[in-house]
Scaffold this active site. Structure first.
Site: not given
Ligand code: 5RP
Length: 218
Positions: A103, A82
């Protein structure tokens, strides 16, 4: 349709782009949690997953998906994750879930980065979402002063320790018109592990969930 339902739509749409009989890179967050549910439906058709966080590892294992050590793999095709914000160049801000460093590492090894988001994450200019920066704890005050010099307002994320034992500074008030430049500049500050701008390693494909379906942006 709720934001979470839009996230779910994007996450399940990603299944179509997962090559069978391969290892799949898995990000972190609420959108990815839907993707892990989707991945479980094809778990006998994949070789396993490489995970970007303890949170995702636990969910993958709970659903019977084998989690492989990144060091045991030379390459794999697809990483799905995401984002907190994404622009038209597919540059992203990530790290809302504090998993940005792992990530970025897993994304670096993947051939293709598929970003799954609901439509609220699309922006013209990155920076409204406070930029997460992972920092070695003893350097947090120094790094905060350096980030202020760049025009940001860093705030220590209270009560959060990353999977790597570090802290997060969330940098408010940045208008990120040159993501590639700022990503490099912040990474050059001593004590920074990495920052949440994903521009050097942008997404290759974006799946945007909305009330009318999922748009594929290549
Ligand atoms: C986690 C991230 C996530 O991809 C980002 O925060 C998006 O999160 P969500 O899918 O809960 O909206 O970078 O470190």
């Amino acid at each position: 349709m709720t934001q979470d339902e839009m996230k779910k739509n994007a996450a399940w749409a990603a299944l179509e782009f997962i090559p069978r009989n391969t290892v799949v890179g898995v990000g972190t967050g609420s959108t990815v949690n839907h993707f892990i549910d989707a991945l479980a439906s094809i778990k006998y058709d994949i070789k396993g997953a490489v995970s970007s966080s303890v949170q995702s590892t636990e969910k993958l294992k709970a659903l019977g998906i084998e989690v492989l050590d990144l060091n045991s793999i030379d390459s794999f095709s697809v990483y799905v994750d995401g984002a907190d914000e994404i622009n038209a160049q597919k540059h992203m801000i990530k790290g809302g879930g504090a998993a940005l460093t792992r990530e970025k590492i897993v994304a670096a090894v993947a051939d293709t980065f598929i970003c799954i988001v609901d439509q609220s994450k699309q922006v013209e200019v990155l920076g409204k979402f406070p930029l997460p920066v992972e920092v070695i704890p003893m350097a947090s005050s120094y790094v905060a002063r350096e980030l202020s010099k760049l025009g940001g307002r860093p705030v220590l994320r209270a009560g959060v320790t990353t999977d790597n034992g570090n802290v997060i500074l969330d940098v408010h008030d940045l208008v990120i018109t040159e993501p590639l430049v700022l990503e490099q500049q912040i990474n050059n500050i001593v004590g920074v592990v990495t920052n949440g701008i994903f521009a050097q390693r942008a997404a290759d494909m974006v799946l945007v969930g909305s009330a009318t379906g999922t748009q594929v942006i290549r």
